[in-house]
Design an enzyme around this catalytic site. Structure first.
Site, mmCIF file in Angstrom:
data_model
loop_
_atom_site.group_PDB
_atom_site.id
_atom_site.type_symbol
_atom_site.label_atom_id
_atom_site.label_comp_id
_atom_site.label_asym_id
_atom_site.label_seq_id
_atom_site.Cartn_x
_atom_site.Cartn_y
_atom_site.Cartn_z
ATOM 1 N N GLU A 128 109.489 50.139 38.388
ATOM 2 C CA GLU A 128 108.112 49.984 37.891
ATOM 3 C C GLU A 128 107.544 48.579 38.038
ATOM 4 O O GLU A 128 107.069 47.994 37.071
ATOM 5 C CB GLU A 128 108.037 50.440 36.432
ATOM 6 N N GLU A 235 113.142 61.301 38.622
ATOM 7 C CA GLU A 235 112.986 61.574 37.192
ATOM 8 C C GLU A 235 112.104 62.810 36.973
ATOM 9 O O GLU A 235 111.183 62.806 36.171
ATOM 10 C CB GLU A 235 112.356 60.359 36.485
HETATM 11 C C1 GLA Z 1 110.760 55.649 32.777
HETATM 12 C C2 GLA Z 1 112.134 55.059 33.113
HETATM 13 C C3 GLA Z 1 113.270 55.966 32.713
HETATM 14 C C4 GLA Z 1 113.048 56.595 31.367
HETATM 15 C C5 GLA Z 1 111.741 57.303 31.370
HETATM 16 C C6 GLA Z 1 111.486 58.134 30.161
HETATM 17 O O1 GLA Z 1 110.325 56.534 33.712
HETATM 18 O O2 GLA Z 1 112.260 54.774 34.470
HETATM 19 O O3 GLA Z 1 114.451 55.226 32.690
HETATM 20 O O4 GLA Z 1 113.134 55.609 30.367
HETATM 21 O O5 GLA Z 1 110.725 56.321 31.539
HETATM 22 O O6 GLA Z 1 112.044 57.689 29.005
#
Ligand code: GLA
Length: 326
Positions: A128, A235
């Site tokens: 991020e 994710e």
């Molecule tokens: C972000 C992070 C993850 C996780 C998610 C949801 O996407 O990259 O590691 O913490 O939030 O909790």
């Protein structure tokens, strides 16, 4: 003949993974048979694994790595450098400047990667780093503030030096939105110009049944296919609510939601398969609906049902469809 496991149905396409925490390994043991890759939900986050400068807490992740070995799964390392879940000792250091922080960064990356050199095949080196705002390319984070815009370059160089064979990823969200994808492309171009060892882009994939449209995801794949990098969905989950929807009253998903989610996952996996040469892994952010971060985000304490198994660990209809598709 027993029905196929999920990963078996996609064995010729990509890895199928799930994020899980050490404490949930037992609870999900049966369901985890469907996945041939795991990601630690929080065990590798900076504040957990490196709680004091001279103290690493490897115990939780060691256990996960042994579990993966015993059960023949590979492990994705998530994540080394992120602006969230960083410890106080790092942020409150007295002599915080570029040189000192680079030293801390290198020590963090090399210590962890060295320990897991034979058990973790790929790493989200940076998570991020790109801004959603119209104020430039990089998010204003702790790392950028003290090191500068090349903190990504440095992190990847440290990672590559620590374990040259490891696959190194830059992980991001909202890449389905053109403006953010353009920024990512700019970042990747610069990394490549500087000969930074990067192997892939992680696409978080926190979706909902409303957004993004599948066409947007396809457009993203098309554009990223020119980067000469692998892609992974890192994710994945499909929320039942629009992001703006702050309702709290639903106790169970409506039939319409369940149908829409089924349709969405179906289209999504059809698309993933079309781009299988570009995609090396699909990881869900969770295993079953009894435990998901979306129960607390963006609305605290609101139940959500984003995964392929329901709250009682039963496969949803979509799970069987994804398997029988192969
Ligand atoms: C972000 C992070 C993850 C996780 C998610 C949801 O996407 O990259 O590691 O913490 O939030 O909790």
């Amino acid at each position: 003949m027993r029905p196929k496991l999920l990963y078996e149905a996609y064995e010729n396409d990509f890895l199928i993974g799930a994020a899980v925490s050490r404490k949930n390994l037992k609870n999900y043991h049966t369901l985890l048979k469907n996945f041939n890759s795991i990601t630690p939900e929080n065990e590798l986050k900076f504040e957990n694994i490196h709680p004091a400068r001279d103290n690493f807490n490897f115990d939780d992740f060691d256990k996960m790595v042994s579990y993966a070995k015993e059960n023949e799964k590979v492990v994705r390392g998530h994540t080394l450098i992120w602006h969230n879940q960083i410890p106080k000792w790092l942020v409150e250091e007295k002599n915080l400047d570029r040189q000192n922080l680079l030293k801390d960064m290198e020590m963090h990356i090399s210590t962890i990667m060295d320990r897991y050199r034979n058990s973790v095949y790929c790493w989200d080196v940076v998570n991020e780093a790109i801004t959603d705002e119209n104020d430039g390319i990089f998010r204003d984070t702790f790392w950028k503030r003290y090191i500068g815009n090349d903190f990504i370059d440095r992190a990847f160089f440290f990672a590559h030096e620590a374990v040259p064979k490891a696959q190194l990823y830059l992980n991001e969200y909202n890449l389905e939105i053109e403006n953010k994808a353009d920024k990512l492309i700019e970042v990747i171009k610069n990394l490549k110009k500087n000969h930074v060892p990067i192997h892939g882009v992680g696409i978080q994939g926190h979706y909902s049944i409303y957004f993004p449209k599948i066409k947007m995801i396809q457009n993203m794949f098309e554009v990223f296919s020119k980067l000469d990098l692998m892609l992974q969905i890192t994710e994945l989950d499909v929320s039942m609510f629009r992001f703006e929807d702050r309702r709290k009253d639903l106790k169970t998903p409506t039939n319409e939601m369940i149908e829409n989610q089924k349709r969405y996952y179906n289209k999504l996996f059809k698309l993933f398969r079309e781009y299988k040469d570009l995609i090396s892994g699909i990881t869900f952010w969770g295993v079953a609906d009894d435990y998901t971060w979306l129960d607390d985000y963006p609305v605290q304490g609101r139940k959500n049902w984003p995964l392929l198994f329901d709250i009682r660990h039963q496969p949803k209809a979509i799970f069987n469809e994804l398997i029988s598709r192969s």
